[in-house]
Write an enzyme that holds these catalytic residues in place. Structure first.
Site, PDB file in Angstrom:
ATOM      1  N   SER A  91       1.428   5.019  -3.935  1.00  0.00           N
ATOM      2  CA  SER A  91       2.117   5.985  -3.086  1.00  0.00           C
ATOM      3  C   SER A  91       3.524   5.460  -2.807  1.00  0.00           C
ATOM      4  O   SER A  91       3.873   4.345  -3.182  1.00  0.00           O
ATOM      5  CB  SER A  91       1.337   6.183  -1.793  1.00  0.00           C
ATOM      6  N   TYR A  92       4.308   6.242  -2.131  1.00  0.00           N
ATOM      7  CA  TYR A  92       5.713   5.908  -1.911  1.00  0.00           C
ATOM      8  C   TYR A  92       5.866   4.496  -1.349  1.00  0.00           C
ATOM      9  O   TYR A  92       5.278   4.172  -0.309  1.00  0.00           O
ATOM     10  CB  TYR A  92       6.357   6.931  -0.977  1.00  0.00           C
ATOM     11  N   PRO A  93       6.625   3.609  -2.015  1.00  0.00           N
ATOM     12  CA  PRO A  93       6.678   2.198  -1.615  1.00  0.00           C
ATOM     13  C   PRO A  93       7.510   1.935  -0.361  1.00  0.00           C
ATOM     14  O   PRO A  93       7.296   0.946   0.308  1.00  0.00           O
ATOM     15  CB  PRO A  93       7.318   1.513  -2.825  1.00  0.00           C
ATOM     16  N   ARG A  94       8.449   2.778  -0.048  1.00  0.00           N
ATOM     17  CA  ARG A  94       9.309   2.514   1.108  1.00  0.00           C
ATOM     18  C   ARG A  94       8.784   3.286   2.308  1.00  0.00           C
ATOM     19  O   ARG A  94       9.315   4.309   2.699  1.00  0.00           O
ATOM     20  CB  ARG A  94      10.742   2.899   0.799  1.00  0.00           C
TER      21      ARG A  94
END
Length: 107
Positions: A91-94
């Site tokens: 999923s979105y890393p940030r």
């Protein structure tokens, strides 16, 4: 477990320490077992083990784990995370959340 050889010797395959991680000792046991042409398995014991799903990593934790566990710099860890994200693996890393959605497919 005791194995009887064709010449009447008994070889014990039990190890009091349960597990052995020393190569020389493991090699000694391997040589003893290789002396036999045949063996019969009399019983098998199995256990099921389950691992809990891993905690999601927020950005700061991702960089810390990448640095301490993998020896990566923070920038390199984030580059890898972004690449995994664009390829659809994570999923979105940030993000600053540490929870997966209930329907997140970990496989």
């Amino acid at each position: 477990i005791v194995v009887n050889t064709s010449d009447g010797r008994e070889v014990s395959l039990d190890w009091e320490r349960v597990r052995c991680f020393e190569k020389d000792i493991a090699s000694m046991f391997l040589l003893q077992v290789k002396e036999f042409q045949e063996a019969s398995v009399e019983s098998i014991t199995t256990k099921e083990k389950f691992k809990t799903r891993p905690l999601a990593l927020n950005t700061v934790e991702l960089m810390r784990v990448g640095s301490s566990g993998l020896g990566l710099g923070p920038h390199h860890a984030m580059q890898i995370a972004e690449r995994l994200y664009t390829q659809g693996y994570i999923s979105y890393p940030r993000t600053e959340t540490t929870h997966y959605p209930e329907n997140f497919d970990l496989m």
